[in-house]
Design a protein around this motif. Structure first.
Motif, PDB file in Angstrom:
ATOM      1  N   ASP A   1      -9.598   7.184  -6.766  1.00 12.45           N
ATOM      2  CA  ASP A   1      -8.933   6.367  -5.728  1.00 12.45           C
ATOM      3  C   ASP A   1      -8.782   4.897  -6.116  1.00 12.45           C
ATOM      4  OD1 ASP A   1      -7.563   6.373  -3.251  1.00 12.45           O
ATOM      5  OD2 ASP A   1      -9.252   5.347  -2.304  1.00 12.45           O
ATOM      6  N   ARG A   2      -9.007   4.551  -7.383  1.00 10.35           N
ATOM      7  CA  ARG A   2      -8.780   3.158  -7.774  1.00 10.35           C
ATOM      8  C   ARG A   2      -7.269   2.918  -7.934  1.00 10.35           C
ATOM      9  NH1 ARG A   2     -13.711   3.797 -10.861  1.00 10.35           N
ATOM     10  NH2 ARG A   2     -15.187   2.123 -10.429  1.00 10.35           N
ATOM     11  N   GLU A   3      -6.872   1.667  -7.672  1.00  9.18           N
ATOM     12  CA  GLU A   3      -5.454   1.317  -7.834  1.00  9.18           C
ATOM     13  C   GLU A   3      -5.110   1.235  -9.324  1.00  9.18           C
ATOM     14  OE1 GLU A   3      -3.558  -1.772  -5.266  1.00  9.18           O
ATOM     15  OE2 GLU A   3      -3.284  -2.752  -7.218  1.00  9.18           O
ATOM     16  N   LEU A   4      -4.040   1.928  -9.717  1.00  8.72           N
ATOM     17  CA  LEU A   4      -3.653   1.972 -11.128  1.00  8.72           C
ATOM     18  C   LEU A   4      -2.346   1.235 -11.406  1.00  8.72           C
ATOM     19  CD1 LEU A   4      -4.500   5.693 -11.941  1.00  8.72           C
ATOM     20  CD2 LEU A   4      -5.904   3.657 -12.339  1.00  8.72           C
TER      21      LEU A   4
ATOM     22  N   ASN B   1       2.021   1.380  -4.110  1.00  8.65           N
ATOM     23  CA  ASN B   1       1.094   1.370  -5.240  1.00  8.65           C
ATOM     24  C   ASN B   1       0.590   2.778  -5.573  1.00  8.65           C
ATOM     25  OD1 ASN B   1       1.488  -1.334  -5.278  1.00  8.65           O
ATOM     26  ND2 ASN B   1      -0.475  -1.867  -4.321  1.00  8.65           N
ATOM     27  N   THR B   2       0.283   2.986  -6.854  1.00  9.13           N
ATOM     28  CA  THR B   2      -0.260   4.271  -7.306  1.00  9.13           C
ATOM     29  C   THR B   2      -1.770   4.173  -7.372  1.00  9.13           C
ATOM     30  OG1 THR B   2       1.723   4.757  -8.599  1.00  9.13           O
ATOM     31  CG2 THR B   2      -0.300   5.930  -9.217  1.00  9.13           C
ATOM     32  N   ARG B   3      -2.452   5.097  -6.733  1.00  9.99           N
ATOM     33  CA  ARG B   3      -3.915   5.173  -6.784  1.00  9.99           C
ATOM     34  C   ARG B   3      -4.302   6.445  -7.524  1.00  9.99           C
ATOM     35  NH1 ARG B   3      -5.496   1.139  -3.401  1.00  9.99           N
ATOM     36  NH2 ARG B   3      -7.686   1.593  -3.812  1.00  9.99           N
ATOM     37  N   CYS B   4      -5.407   6.389  -8.199  1.00  6.42           N
ATOM     38  CA  CYS B   4      -5.883   7.545  -8.962  1.00  6.42           C
ATOM     39  C   CYS B   4      -6.288   8.661  -7.993  1.00  6.42           C
ATOM     40  CB  CYS B   4      -7.074   7.140  -9.820  1.00  6.42           C
ATOM     41  SG  CYS B   4      -7.791   8.553 -10.681  1.00  6.42           S
TER      42      CYS B   4
ATOM     43  N   GLU C   1       0.835  -1.216   0.000  1.00 10.28           N
ATOM     44  CA  GLU C   1       0.000   0.000   0.000  1.00 10.28           C
ATOM     45  C   GLU C   1       0.865   1.258   0.000  1.00 10.28           C
ATOM     46  OE1 GLU C   1      -1.205   2.012   3.060  1.00 10.28           O
ATOM     47  OE2 GLU C   1      -0.237   0.922   4.663  1.00 10.28           O
TER      48      GLU C   1
ATOM     49  N   CYS D   1      -6.248   7.573 -15.990  1.00  8.86           N
ATOM     50  CA  CYS D   1      -7.022   6.543 -15.302  1.00  8.86           C
ATOM     51  C   CYS D   1      -8.102   6.031 -16.262  1.00  8.86           C
ATOM     52  CB  CYS D   1      -7.666   7.140 -14.048  1.00  8.86           C
ATOM     53  SG  CYS D   1      -8.847   6.026 -13.254  1.00  8.86           S
TER      54      CYS D   1
END
Lengths: 69, 342
Positions: B310-313, B303-306, B300, B331
């Motif tokens: 907030d979705r994981e990208l 990882n890159t989140r939008c 966590e 995204c």
């Protein structure tokens, strides 16, 4: 003078999940392998200087280390 | 008989001849004025009979490793980097993990380990591996001459040139390298000039100037901050650093690095994971959209989140990219643009 060699990679023996259990960084982990060529000691530590001091005390060949960055 | 290698001194750029045979080095903001035979504070640039010469173009290592290790998280995910490094640095950081390479000339115990560069061979190896070419481990900005030569040879092969740097460059130095540099990760190690000088021996201002200058020239820039005890680990320090970065660009990735007791800082404890977690919160509170912790917080932290939905990208393992879910640098769910070099 003890020789240090920079290498591309070495396996981890300590995982990030263990950091919080050792806030003062006094954890050293060793794996010792023996074969026809001799003894190879792989070490990992939260204080690299203490691991290196231990390896120098044990003698033998050069110490391999990874670089940061 | 043991042969001890000596530095190979080659002509250097950004030297201005002065009266009495002196030379001013204009590569870094130390701007050393050197009498004949004298070396600069970096110890790898010197006045050789009125001519500025450098030893920094002599790599001691050429290692193939992951781009995530530099670290770059928004540049060519999953690509390998052939990283070369010669001895030397313009800083003298007391916690340096690479001091056996970086502190040549500053620390008498550090031997010369470089050897003459073979740029054609470096580029050929990188091309075989389809790897980027990186200069890291010590201070790459001291090796501008090698950087330019590698870039010239790498251009026909479309191999990007990367630096992991302290950012301590004059405007002339930054302008010289900006056209060939694809991406740089710059350390911002302190919140104030005083703290930065205490740690590195140099002021902070020129580092931030380099960040702005390289970004303006189109170089992709990510920032790293180690949480150094008494220098950058207090909440007020981190808030000040994050605020300065957010003023430059809230979408610039910020990497928070764990301090490891080493070199001349052996009494301090390593950074606690909780401190890194709090630092990440501080970065987000300052408005930074992409704040990363490489190891201590697990996946966590990496990882890159939008920032839009907030979705994981992008999912990362330790020093590797596991999956990338981007559509044209955006995204795929909410179409928010994710800055980087994809």
């Amino acid at each position: 003078m003890h020789e240090n060699i920079f290498v591309e990679s070495l396996p981890d023996l300590i995982s990030a999940e263990e950091y919080a259990d050792h806030p003062d960084g006094r954890l050293i982990r060793l794996r010792i392998d023996c074969d026809d060529d001799g003894v190879r000691i792989l070490g990992d530590a939260l204080r690299p200087a203490e691991l290196e001091a231990l390896l120098r005390e044990l003698g033998g060949g050069p110490t391999e280390q990874m670089l940061c960055g | 008989m043991t042969v001890i290698p000596l530095p190979l001194w080659q002509p250097a750029l950004l030297g201005t001849a002065l009266p009495d045979g002196r030379v001013r080095c204009e590569l870094c903001p130390h701007e050393c004025v050197l009498a004949p035979g004298e070396s600069g504070r970096c110890a790898v640039r010197r006045n050789d009979g009125g001519v500025l010469r450098t030893a920094a173009g002599s790599p001691a290592v050429a290692h193939l490793d992951a781009i995530e290790r530099k670290p770059f998280y928004h540049a060519w995910p999953g690509r390998k980097v052939l990283t070369v490094a010669g001895p030397g640095c313009s800083f003298r950081c007391n916690y340096c993990l690479n001091y056996r390479l970086s502190q040549f000339g500053r620390d008498p115990a550090v031997p010369w380990t470089g050897s003459a560069a073979e740029p054609a061979a470096i580029v050929a190896r990188a091309d075989r591996e389809r790897a980027a070419i990186g200069l890291s481990y010590s201070e790459p900005s001291l090796a501008v001459e090698l950087t330019l030569e590698l870039a010239d040879r790498a251009a026909p092969h479309d191999l990007p040139i990367l630096w992991k740097s302290n950012g301590f460059l004059t405007a002339a130095g930054a302008d010289l390298v900006a056209p060939v540099l694809a991406a740089v990760n710059i350390d911002v190690k302190a919140a104030t000039d005083a703290a930065h000088r205490r740690l590195t021996g140099a002021p902070l201002g020129p580092v931030l100037d380099t960040v702005r200058r390289l970004r303006a020239a189109g170089v992709w820039v990510e920032i790293s901050t180690p949480l150094i005890p008494g220098i950058s680990d207090r909440e007020s320090d981190l808030r000040a650093i994050a605020g300065r970065l957010a003023e430059i660009d809230q979408t610039m990735p910020w990497h928070l690095l764990r301090f490891t007791p080493e070199y001349r800082m052996l009494r301090q404890d390593p950074t606690a994971p909780e401190s890194l977690r709090r630092a990440r919160e501080i970065g987000r509170e300052a408005g930074l959209r992409f704040v990363y912790v490489e190891r201590a917080l697990g996946p966590e932290g990496r990882n890159t989140r939008c920032p839009g939905c907030d979705r994981e990208l992008i999912a990362r393992g330790l020093w590797e990219t596991l999956s990338v879910t981007l559509a044209g640098g955006a995204c795929p769910h909410c179409r928010a643009s994710i800055p980087g070099r994809w």
